[in-house]
Design an enzyme around this catalytic site. Structure first.
Site, mmCIF file in Angstrom:
data_model
loop_
_atom_site.group_PDB
_atom_site.id
_atom_site.type_symbol
_atom_site.label_atom_id
_atom_site.label_comp_id
_atom_site.label_asym_id
_atom_site.label_seq_id
_atom_site.Cartn_x
_atom_site.Cartn_y
_atom_site.Cartn_z
ATOM 1 N N LYS A 282 9.281 58.566 19.183
ATOM 2 C CA LYS A 282 9.250 57.993 17.829
ATOM 3 C C LYS A 282 8.180 56.907 17.804
ATOM 4 O O LYS A 282 8.307 55.876 18.461
ATOM 5 C CB LYS A 282 10.602 57.404 17.438
ATOM 6 C CG LYS A 282 10.657 56.962 15.989
ATOM 7 C CD LYS A 282 12.011 56.394 15.642
ATOM 8 C CE LYS A 282 12.136 56.139 14.148
ATOM 9 N NZ LYS A 282 11.039 55.319 13.606
ATOM 10 N N PHE A 353 2.505 65.651 13.929
ATOM 11 C CA PHE A 353 3.675 66.309 14.506
ATOM 12 C C PHE A 353 4.222 67.443 13.649
ATOM 13 O O PHE A 353 5.186 68.102 14.046
ATOM 14 C CB PHE A 353 4.802 65.304 14.796
ATOM 15 C CG PHE A 353 5.104 64.347 13.677
ATOM 16 C CD1 PHE A 353 5.698 64.757 12.505
ATOM 17 C CD2 PHE A 353 4.765 63.005 13.820
ATOM 18 C CE1 PHE A 353 5.982 63.861 11.498
ATOM 19 C CE2 PHE A 353 5.056 62.100 12.816
ATOM 20 C CZ PHE A 353 5.659 62.525 11.647
ATOM 21 N N ARG A 424 15.758 64.377 3.346
ATOM 22 C CA ARG A 424 16.413 63.933 4.575
ATOM 23 C C ARG A 424 17.303 65.065 5.084
ATOM 24 O O ARG A 424 18.134 65.596 4.346
ATOM 25 C CB ARG A 424 17.229 62.668 4.310
ATOM 26 C CG ARG A 424 17.620 61.929 5.580
ATOM 27 C CD ARG A 424 18.238 60.594 5.255
ATOM 28 N NE ARG A 424 17.285 59.688 4.617
ATOM 29 C CZ ARG A 424 16.400 58.950 5.268
ATOM 30 N NH1 ARG A 424 16.317 59.032 6.594
ATOM 31 N NH2 ARG A 424 15.604 58.144 4.606
ATOM 32 N N LYS A 430 16.756 60.752 14.633
ATOM 33 C CA LYS A 430 16.046 59.668 15.311
ATOM 34 C C LYS A 430 17.011 58.920 16.224
ATOM 35 O O LYS A 430 18.165 58.667 15.879
ATOM 36 C CB LYS A 430 15.426 58.718 14.295
ATOM 37 C CG LYS A 430 16.391 58.145 13.276
ATOM 38 C CD LYS A 430 15.654 57.321 12.235
ATOM 39 C CE LYS A 430 16.605 56.832 11.135
ATOM 40 N NZ LYS A 430 15.904 56.051 10.096
#
Length: 530
Positions: A282, A353, A424, A430
């Protein structure tokens, strides 16, 4: 008396046939025959009907000569045709010597692979569009001739020409009409290479014209905007100038657009099994969506990066990534990104990514498409984010510790074969580890908006004396009745900023078992380069 007058013999007019008088009395008294014909004969002649006169062609005035329209032997028309034929032959002869002329000037055209002869496409156009040059009419402003043949051969006042230093008039170069493309002096097709006698090589790749000389290599502009003396010599200065000017024109970029990207949920080790998922670091940077022309934030605001920074990015594929300057450099990265087209963009890179263009494809196909592009183009300021398959919970914990120990923010894990959802989603999680610490409340800050009549944030002091504000985590009840001054609270945060303040602090509650604040023990960052 009328009878007597009619029978009276007419006298001969002394002017004869040259007499111009036509009144009736004169004609009744005199006859005008040169050979002595009687008046009776003259009367008979007058009584005969006159044959219809054949219309004569209208004379056309020329310089010292009168030539009827439609005459076959038109000297001006013949002269113009002869001149055009001679000039066209001369132009064609020049075209056939093109290869020899190019060799003498020091360059030859070759094809990547087998050699080939130079193209005569442009030369043929020159012959096809040939027009004879006009000479100046010797009568100039006093000329009254308007026929097309004359105007086509000679120049007159009002035509577009100028004078040289000697005062002789010369024709201006034909001007380019709006929307008409300039033609290069010498064509340079794709995959062609032009080698000069000095050893320099010209090449073309799409809209990029390159040269092997140092003048071209040392320029900092985008490759499309670079030029050198060899390109100007070969392509022609006008064409090369128009090419560079067109490359420098910036396309319109909207300051704000609607952006929808994939957002992550928090990882719950009790509810989520990470085995088989894809792991990546991350990054603590600025999320950036590339639409083929410009970077945009999650809120749709434009980030204006320099052209040299984005020149290697695809124009027909959107990208999702982070503008990242390194671990622990979040604040400096934000400062760079917020400054349009600054040189400090060299300190950051675009870490890609995902690609929203292939949202319906599984994740594995999307990252393979990005890999293929990066392997082919090798962008200088963009990086592909590597993903690792998770094999066990221990592997995930070990990789998380490795990243955190080096100042990283955490990990991202992605569900295999998942699609790109512009919202989302639970397919992207995460993993972050926060620090816990205690601070003392020293004041209350007024709220804004719907919280304008209650507490907006707690003003706190750390054990080290650093002051900061924490508003996240406060419930409506906490805002109406906030912890009193002097209370010890517990909060969590991600890391310390350069100034020593907690980043993203969140209120957890009041500590009734402590009377003094206590700072967190920040893990030591391992520098792999040392």
């Amino acid at each position: 008396m009328a009878t007597a007058a009619a029978g009276k013999a007419k006298q001969k007019c002394k002017y004869g046939s040259k007499c111009y008088r036509k009144n009736k009395l004169h004609l009744d008294d005199y006859h005008h025959s040169d050979d002595g014909d009687t008046d009776t004969e003259m009367d008979e002649v007058k009584k005969e009907p006159k044959p219809a006169a054949t219309p004569k062609p209208k004379p056309r005035l020329v310089h010292g000569v009168s030539v009827a329209d439609g005459a076959e032997d038109d000297p001006w028309k013949t002269r113009l045709q002869k001149r055009k034929s001679e000039e066209e032959s001369a132009a064609l002869a020049e075209v056939m010597c093109l290869k020899k002329r190019k060799t003498e000037e020091g360059f030859v055209v070759t094809k990547a692979g087998p050699s080939r002869a130079p193209s005569f496409k442009k030369a043929k156009k020159k012959v096809k569009k040939f027009k004879a040059k006009k000479e100046k009419c010797k009568y100039w402003s006093k000329c009254y001739r308007k026929e097309k043949a004359h105007l086509a051969e000679f120049r007159h006042p009002g035509e577009k020409e100028n004078e040289d230093e000697d005062g002789d008039e010369k024709m201006e170069e034909p001007r380019k009409k709006r929307g008409q493309e300039l033609e290069a002096l010498n064509e340079l097709d794709e995959d062609d290479r032009v080698e000069f006698s000095t050893g320099y090589m010209l090449e073309r790749d799409g809209d990029i014209y390159s040269c092997s000389c140092n003048e071209w290599k040392n320029q900092t502009e985008n490759e499309k905007q670079r030029t050198c003396k060899h390109l100007k010599e070969y392509l022609g200065e006008e064409f090369d100038k128009a090419r560079v000017t067109k490359a420098k024109k910036k396309a319109y970029v909207a300051q704000h657009i609607s952006v929808s990207v994939l957002l992550a949920h928090k990882y719950d080790e009790k509810a989520n099994d990470p085995v088989g998922w894809w792991i990546s670091e991350k990054l603590d940077g600025v999320r950036a969506f590339w639409n083929g022309r410009c970077f945009y934030s999650r809120l749709g605001n434009a980030f204006y990066a320099p052209a040299w920074f984005t020149k290697d990015l695809p124009q027909n594929m959107t990208l999702d990534g982070e503008l990242f300057g390194g671990r622990g450099l979040f604040q400096s990265t934000v400062s760079i990104v917020k400054t349009a087209e600054c040189d400090n963009y060299k300190k950051i890179k675009y870490h890609v990514f995902d690609t929203p263009s292939l949202e319906a494809k599984p994740f594995e196909e999307r990252i393979q498409a990005i890999k293929d592009y990066f392997e082919e183009k090798k962008p200088k300021y963009a990086v592909f984010v590597e993903h690792t398959k998770c094999t066990s919970k221990k592997q995930l914990d070990d990789q998380l510790k490795y990243v955190l120990d080096r100042g990283g923010e955490g990990l991202m894990i992605r569900k295999p074969k998942s699609k790109y959802e512009r919202t989302r989603s639970t397919t992207l999680l995460k993993i972050k580890k926060f620090y816990d610490a205690e601070a003392i409340v020293i004041g209350h800050e007024k709220g804004k908006g719907k919280n304008q009549f209650v507490c907006g944030a707690l003003r706190c002091k750390m054990a080290c004396g650093m002051e900061f504000s924490v508003g996240s985590g406060l419930t409506d009840k906490d805002r109406r009745n906030p912890p009193k001054k002097g209370s010890i609270i517990t909060y969590k945060f991600q890391e310390l900023s350069k100034s020593g303040k907690p980043r993203f602090p969140t209120y957890l509650g009041i500590r009734i078992d402590m009377t003094e604040p206590k700072d967190a023990e920040i893990r030591e960052v391992i520098d792999d380069d040392s």
